[in-house]
Design a protein around this motif. Structure first.
Motif, PDB file in Angstrom:
ATOM      1  N   SER A  43      49.012  37.212  20.726  1.00 57.04           N
ATOM      2  CA  SER A  43      50.178  36.451  21.267  1.00 57.04           C
ATOM      3  C   SER A  43      50.612  37.405  22.401  1.00 57.04           C
ATOM      4  O   SER A  43      51.082  37.273  23.384  1.00 57.04           O
ATOM      5  N   LYS A  46      48.938  37.058  25.831  1.00 58.09           N
ATOM      6  CA  LYS A  46      49.357  35.805  26.224  1.00 58.09           C
ATOM      7  C   LYS A  46      50.613  36.165  27.126  1.00 58.09           C
ATOM      8  O   LYS A  46      50.709  35.671  28.276  1.00 58.09           O
ATOM      9  N   ARG A  47      51.376  37.036  26.541  1.00 57.75           N
ATOM     10  CA  ARG A  47      52.735  37.199  27.290  1.00 57.75           C
ATOM     11  C   ARG A  47      52.194  38.161  28.385  1.00 57.75           C
ATOM     12  O   ARG A  47      53.010  38.134  29.510  1.00 57.75           O
ATOM     13  N   LYS A  49      49.708  38.250  30.342  1.00 61.85           N
ATOM     14  CA  LYS A  49      49.105  37.364  31.343  1.00 61.85           C
ATOM     15  C   LYS A  49      50.352  36.496  32.054  1.00 61.85           C
ATOM     16  O   LYS A  49      50.007  36.769  33.453  1.00 61.85           O
ATOM     17  N   ARG A  50      51.398  36.204  31.376  1.00 58.92           N
ATOM     18  CA  ARG A  50      52.433  35.689  32.023  1.00 58.92           C
ATOM     19  C   ARG A  50      53.130  36.357  32.955  1.00 58.92           C
ATOM     20  O   ARG A  50      53.393  36.175  33.909  1.00 58.92           O
TER      21      ARG A  50
END
Length: 59
Positions: A43, A46-47, A49-50
């Motif tokens: 999780s 993913k954050r 990468k954003r």
């Protein structure tokens, strides 16, 4: 922190981004499982990468 010294000396724009996947026992009253650590890591990545994508787009 040697990086901070170099950053100031060379006037480099610098930021640190950290990902917490295994909280301190002071904040959690039970054992954390490896599955929970892996889920937090997936999780969190993913954050990250954003965040990086947004920063790179902003230039």
């Amino acid at each position: 922190m040697p990086q901070a010294t170099l950053v100031r000396e060379f006037e480099i724009i610098y930021a640190r981004l950290a990902l917490l996947v295994d909280p301190s026992p002071d904040f959690v009253e039970r054992d954390i499982t490896m599955a929970e650590i892996k889920a937090a890591l997936v999780s969190g990545i993913k954050r990250v990468k954003r965040v990086l994508s947004t920063l790179l787009e902003a230039g």
